[in-house]
Design a protein around this motif. Structure first.
Motif, PDB file in Angstrom:
ATOM      1  N   ARG A 132     -18.397   5.107   8.745  1.00 30.25           N
ATOM      2  CA  ARG A 132     -18.260   6.511   9.125  1.00 30.25           C
ATOM      3  C   ARG A 132     -16.797   6.885   9.328  1.00 30.25           C
ATOM      4  N   ARG A 133     -15.926   5.902   9.180  1.00 30.64           N
ATOM      5  CA  ARG A 133     -14.485   6.181   9.183  1.00 30.64           C
ATOM      6  C   ARG A 133     -13.976   6.163   7.749  1.00 30.64           C
ATOM      7  N   LEU A 134     -13.051   7.068   7.432  1.00 30.30           N
ATOM      8  CA  LEU A 134     -12.474   7.109   6.082  1.00 30.30           C
ATOM      9  C   LEU A 134     -11.868   5.754   5.744  1.00 30.30           C
ATOM     10  N   HIS A 135     -12.141   5.301   4.530  1.00 29.28           N
ATOM     11  CA  HIS A 135     -11.609   4.008   4.087  1.00 29.28           C
ATOM     12  C   HIS A 135     -11.669   3.936   2.566  1.00 29.28           C
ATOM     13  N   VAL A 136     -10.924   2.991   2.000  1.00 30.04           N
ATOM     14  CA  VAL A 136     -11.177   2.566   0.629  1.00 30.04           C
ATOM     15  C   VAL A 136     -11.835   1.194   0.731  1.00 30.04           C
ATOM     16  N   ASP A 137     -12.742   0.893  -0.190  1.00 31.44           N
ATOM     17  CA  ASP A 137     -13.465  -0.375  -0.095  1.00 31.44           C
ATOM     18  C   ASP A 137     -12.538  -1.555  -0.391  1.00 31.44           C
ATOM     19  N   ALA A 138     -12.607  -2.551   0.489  1.00 27.98           N
ATOM     20  CA  ALA A 138     -11.874  -3.814   0.308  1.00 27.98           C
ATOM     21  C   ALA A 138     -12.623  -4.831   1.148  1.00 27.98           C
ATOM     22  N   PHE A 139     -12.865  -6.005   0.591  1.00 25.75           N
ATOM     23  CA  PHE A 139     -13.744  -6.956   1.276  1.00 25.75           C
ATOM     24  C   PHE A 139     -12.979  -8.209   1.672  1.00 25.75           C
ATOM     25  N   PRO A 140     -13.006  -8.530   2.977  1.00 28.81           N
ATOM     26  CA  PRO A 140     -12.173  -9.618   3.487  1.00 28.81           C
ATOM     27  C   PRO A 140     -12.454 -10.978   2.837  1.00 28.81           C
ATOM     28  N   ARG A 176       1.211   5.676   0.413  1.00 30.28           N
ATOM     29  CA  ARG A 176       2.531   6.051   0.958  1.00 30.28           C
ATOM     30  C   ARG A 176       2.524   6.053   2.480  1.00 30.28           C
ATOM     31  N   LYS A 177       1.385   6.439   3.071  1.00 30.05           N
ATOM     32  CA  LYS A 177       1.295   6.458   4.531  1.00 30.05           C
ATOM     33  C   LYS A 177       1.142   5.069   5.129  1.00 30.05           C
ATOM     34  N   PHE A 178       0.336   4.227   4.505  1.00 28.96           N
ATOM     35  CA  PHE A 178      -0.041   2.980   5.175  1.00 28.96           C
ATOM     36  C   PHE A 178       0.713   1.737   4.700  1.00 28.96           C
ATOM     37  N   LEU A 179       1.324   1.778   3.512  1.00 30.90           N
ATOM     38  CA  LEU A 179       2.085   0.593   3.087  1.00 30.90           C
ATOM     39  C   LEU A 179       3.237   0.276   4.034  1.00 30.90           C
ATOM     40  N   PRO A 180       3.989   1.289   4.512  1.00 35.89           N
ATOM     41  CA  PRO A 180       5.094   0.964   5.415  1.00 35.89           C
ATOM     42  C   PRO A 180       4.640   0.287   6.710  1.00 35.89           C
ATOM     43  N   ARG A 181       3.367   0.493   7.088  1.00 33.19           N
ATOM     44  CA  ARG A 181       2.854  -0.130   8.314  1.00 33.19           C
ATOM     45  C   ARG A 181       2.128  -1.441   8.041  1.00 33.19           C
ATOM     46  N   ALA A 182       1.985  -1.800   6.770  1.00 32.36           N
ATOM     47  CA  ALA A 182       1.185  -2.997   6.443  1.00 32.36           C
ATOM     48  C   ALA A 182       1.896  -4.257   6.911  1.00 32.36           C
ATOM     49  N   LYS A 183       1.115  -5.194   7.445  1.00 25.33           N
ATOM     50  CA  LYS A 183       1.688  -6.507   7.781  1.00 25.33           C
ATOM     51  C   LYS A 183       2.130  -7.172   6.490  1.00 25.33           C
ATOM     52  N   PRO A 184       3.259  -7.919   6.528  1.00 24.74           N
ATOM     53  CA  PRO A 184       3.697  -8.568   5.294  1.00 24.74           C
ATOM     54  C   PRO A 184       2.698  -9.648   4.851  1.00 24.74           C
ATOM     55  N   TYR A 202      -8.473 -17.626  -3.322  1.00 28.97           N
ATOM     56  CA  TYR A 202      -7.161 -17.356  -2.729  1.00 28.97           C
ATOM     57  C   TYR A 202      -6.893 -15.847  -2.641  1.00 28.97           C
ATOM     58  N   ARG A 203      -6.535 -15.375  -1.462  1.00 26.49           N
ATOM     59  CA  ARG A 203      -6.291 -13.933  -1.283  1.00 26.49           C
ATOM     60  C   ARG A 203      -4.916 -13.569  -1.847  1.00 26.49           C
ATOM     61  N   SER A 204      -4.911 -12.725  -2.853  1.00 29.83           N
ATOM     62  CA  SER A 204      -3.652 -12.308  -3.481  1.00 29.83           C
ATOM     63  C   SER A 204      -2.950 -11.266  -2.602  1.00 29.83           C
ATOM     64  N   GLU A 205      -1.689 -10.975  -2.933  1.00 27.22           N
ATOM     65  CA  GLU A 205      -0.993  -9.930  -2.183  1.00 27.22           C
ATOM     66  C   GLU A 205      -1.693  -8.586  -2.381  1.00 27.22           C
ATOM     67  N   TYR A 206      -2.221  -8.351  -3.581  1.00 25.41           N
ATOM     68  CA  TYR A 206      -2.990  -7.115  -3.806  1.00 25.41           C
ATOM     69  C   TYR A 206      -4.156  -7.025  -2.818  1.00 25.41           C
ATOM     70  N   ASP A 207      -4.925  -8.103  -2.708  1.00 25.99           N
ATOM     71  CA  ASP A 207      -6.087  -8.073  -1.809  1.00 25.99           C
ATOM     72  C   ASP A 207      -5.664  -7.893  -0.355  1.00 25.99           C
ATOM     73  N   HIS A 208      -4.555  -8.518   0.001  1.00 29.03           N
ATOM     74  CA  HIS A 208      -4.018  -8.350   1.354  1.00 29.03           C
ATOM     75  C   HIS A 208      -3.676  -6.883   1.614  1.00 29.03           C
ATOM     76  N   MET A 210      -4.769  -4.183   0.078  1.00 26.30           N
ATOM     77  CA  MET A 210      -5.965  -3.329   0.106  1.00 26.30           C
ATOM     78  C   MET A 210      -6.671  -3.433   1.462  1.00 26.30           C
ATOM     79  N   LEU A 211      -6.718  -4.634   2.022  1.00 26.69           N
ATOM     80  CA  LEU A 211      -7.323  -4.780   3.356  1.00 26.69           C
ATOM     81  C   LEU A 211      -6.486  -4.077   4.413  1.00 26.69           C
ATOM     82  N   GLN A 212      -5.168  -4.128   4.249  1.00 28.33           N
ATOM     83  CA  GLN A 212      -4.291  -3.429   5.191  1.00 28.33           C
ATOM     84  C   GLN A 212      -4.521  -1.917   5.123  1.00 28.33           C
TER      85      GLN A 212
END
Ligand code: SIN
Ligand code: FE
Length: 289
Positions: A132-140, A176-184, A202-208, A210-212
């Protein structure tokens, strides 16, 4: 903001023509909405529309590619009826996708089909699992290296109750809003997650990243309230299609939906530059998978 929803007035699962504008819109992160395309229930299937048909331990009822049904309560006859209903939707959803996007044929990978009989409003969940919160799908647990998540949804509510979504701003704006706040991204942490089998690969940087984005959006109450968005009631007896890894979405209310997920490699799309992997790669300035 341009309209995020494109209405298409067809009532047949097989599109009569290929429309380049719709393909471009879908791949650019719009939702294709078919208000007159409905999944027809057989008389005897109406009894399958009740929430207690789902086993309390399962999130959804699902039918995998081998016709194996999971998550349902009931005797063999009920299980068989569910298998037939969900299987028929799977066929029709595939017909729709193949005729809408003919070039995807041969590149699509079918995921399980789901039936969601629960009422959305009453579902209690942690913020991270709360759709119920806005999100894009990404699965841990399931890294996908940029493979796309294409979803066909059908509201099969028998009482005319719409499935109400909020649909958010374009993917690039979100990034643009959330990449600057993403954990490295930390490669050794990805190795640990895999060794502990927290991730299936193995979790790629892309997958990381997207989860961020997923967690960043869901965890930010101000963003939830103030981000540009439209509230969209998808009518009972309608279908909508979107790339759910690209379209910010939230489900606010409704009950009884069928859903088919199809995966396609990012480089097999009509426009290989419009997807989240291409967008994030450009923004980060380095390969992410
Ligand atoms: C979601 O994919 O976030 C939920 C969609 C829905 O249940 O309508
Ligand atoms: Fe989602």
């Amino acid at each position: 903001m341009d309209s995020q929803i494109i209405g298409i007035d067809f009532a047949d699962w097989r599109m009569p023509e290929v429309n380049a504008d719709w393909i471009a819109a879908l791949e650019a992160g719009k939702v294709l909405y078919f208000p007159r395309l409905s999944f027809e229930l057989r008389e005897e299937e109406k009894s399958l529309l009740r929430p207690d048909i789902r086993s309390p331990k399962a999130r959804n009822i699902s039918l995998d590619a081998n016709n194996h049904l999971k998550g349902a309560e009931g005797d063999a006859a009920v299980q068989q009826a569910l298998t037939e209903m969900i299987g028929r939707f799977r066929e029709q959803a595939q017909t729709l996708v193949y005729s809408l996007l003919p070039r995807y044929q041969g590149a699509l990978r079918l995921a399980p089909t789901s039936y969601r009989p629960m009422q959305v409003e009453t579902r209690a969940q942690s913020w991270r699992a709360d759709d119920r919160r806005l999100h894009v799908d990404a699965f841990p647990s399931r890294p996908n290296y940029g493979e796309r998540i294409l979803r066909v949804f059908s509201n099969i509510n028998p009482e005319g109750v719409p499935r109400v979504w909020r649909v958010g701003e374009p993917f690039e704006t979100v990034a643009r809003k959330f990449l600057p706040r993403a954990k490295p991204y930390v490669a050794w942490q990805a190795s640990v997650l895999k060794a502990l089998r927290i991730t299936k690969s193995y979790r790629s940087e892309y997958d990381h990243l997207m989860l961020q984005l997923h967690d960043g959006m869901k965890g930010d109450q101000t963003y939830q309230e103030t981000a540009e968005q439209v509230t969209m009631p998808f009518a009972a007896g309608s279908v909508w299609v979107c790339f759910s890894d690209q379209v910010p979405h939230a489900v606010m209310s409704g009950q009884y939906m069928l859903e088919q997920t199809l995966h396609i490699p990012a480089d097999k799309q009509y426009d290989p530059q419009a997807n989240p992997l291409a967008i994030l790669t450009r923004m980060m300035g380095r390969p992410l998978v």
